[in-house]
Design an enzyme around this catalytic site. Structure first.
Site, mmCIF file in Angstrom:
data_model
loop_
_atom_site.group_PDB
_atom_site.id
_atom_site.type_symbol
_atom_site.label_atom_id
_atom_site.label_comp_id
_atom_site.label_asym_id
_atom_site.label_seq_id
_atom_site.Cartn_x
_atom_site.Cartn_y
_atom_site.Cartn_z
ATOM 1 N N ASP A 63 0.821 -1.068 -0.051
ATOM 2 C CA ASP A 63 0.070 0.171 0.076
ATOM 3 C C ASP A 63 0.988 1.249 0.089
ATOM 4 O O ASP A 63 1.593 1.652 1.014
ATOM 5 C CB ASP A 63 -0.859 0.178 1.191
ATOM 6 C CG ASP A 63 -1.900 1.295 1.188
ATOM 7 O OD1 ASP A 63 -2.424 1.570 0.143
ATOM 8 O OD2 ASP A 63 -2.209 1.706 2.361
ATOM 9 N N GLU A 72 -1.043 -1.252 -4.913
ATOM 10 C CA GLU A 72 -2.161 -0.516 -5.129
ATOM 11 C C GLU A 72 -2.103 0.425 -6.363
ATOM 12 O O GLU A 72 -0.965 1.196 -6.388
ATOM 13 C CB GLU A 72 -2.766 0.139 -4.031
ATOM 14 C CG GLU A 72 -3.942 0.980 -4.061
ATOM 15 C CD GLU A 72 -4.465 1.791 -2.907
ATOM 16 O OE1 GLU A 72 -4.958 1.057 -2.027
ATOM 17 O OE2 GLU A 72 -4.030 2.985 -2.893
ATOM 18 N N ASP A 128 -2.471 1.133 6.941
ATOM 19 C CA ASP A 128 -1.978 0.945 5.621
ATOM 20 C C ASP A 128 -1.392 -0.656 5.812
ATOM 21 O O ASP A 128 -1.182 -1.012 4.672
ATOM 22 C CB ASP A 128 -0.604 1.917 5.805
ATOM 23 C CG ASP A 128 -0.971 3.426 5.840
ATOM 24 O OD1 ASP A 128 -1.389 4.091 5.048
ATOM 25 O OD2 ASP A 128 -0.882 3.813 7.137
#
EC number: 3.1.21.10
Length: 187
Positions: A7, A68, A141
């Protein structure tokens, strides 16, 4: 399949490793955050993220890295930092010959919670449940990184079948075009 989920972020880059296959219970092998100081120069921060990602790659030897996909936000500065951290993760994996998959936030949320509009708390709760953890990984996160890895493990078989079907279709079209060209020359 062992997947490192990333992330991306400049201050907190979530990382998580999940192992398993679709349709079977998954196992979390590690979760954490690569941190950099907000007041450091951007180059120093990117090197810090690179070192952190490299340590995770060394430690867990993933077969794939799921990152991501950066999407447009209102804050261009935030998007730029996220994109830069994302590029570092992709570079680290690619340098080692590890395939990289990109997943959108809504795709990850939908895969893990059933809703592409789920909030961070819902994602954390489902990651906790799916990986049979005692508590949601902190910060968010870290949970998001695990969600990315889960999403990829669950979606990879379908994506692979789709890619194979597209490749087969292209091959059939090429063969048909070649046969048509040969037929036209023999007349």
């Amino acid at each position: 399949m062992r997947v490192l989920g990333v992330d991306p972020g400049l201050t907190r880059c979530g990382v998580g490793v999940v192992e398993g296959v679709a349709g079977r219970p998954l196992t979390m092998l590690g979760v954490g955050v690569v941190r950099t100081a907000a007041d450091d120069d951007i180059g120093v921060r990117l090197v810090g993220i690179e070192r952190g990602i490299e340590e995770w790659l060394d430690r867990f030897s993933p077969e794939l890295v799921a990152v991501e996909r950066v999407f447009s936000q209102h804050n261009v500065r935030t998007v730029m930092g996220t994109a830069q951290a994302s590029a570092v993760a992709m570079l680290c994996a690619s340098r080692r010959g590890i395939p990289v998959a990109l997943h959108t936030p809504s795709e990850v949320k939908a895969a893990v919670t059933g809703s592409g509009r789920a909030d961070k708390a819902q994602v954390g709760a489902m990651v906790t449940r799916l990986l049979r953890l005692a508590a949601p990984p902190k910060p968010a996160d870290a949970a998001d990184a695990l969600a990315l890895a889960i999403c990829h493990i669950w979606r990879a078989p379908a994506q692979n079948r789709l890619q194979q079907a597209v490749a087969q279709n292209r091959l059939q079209q090429a063969v048909a075009q070649q046969a048509s060209a040969v037929k036209g020359r023999t007349r």
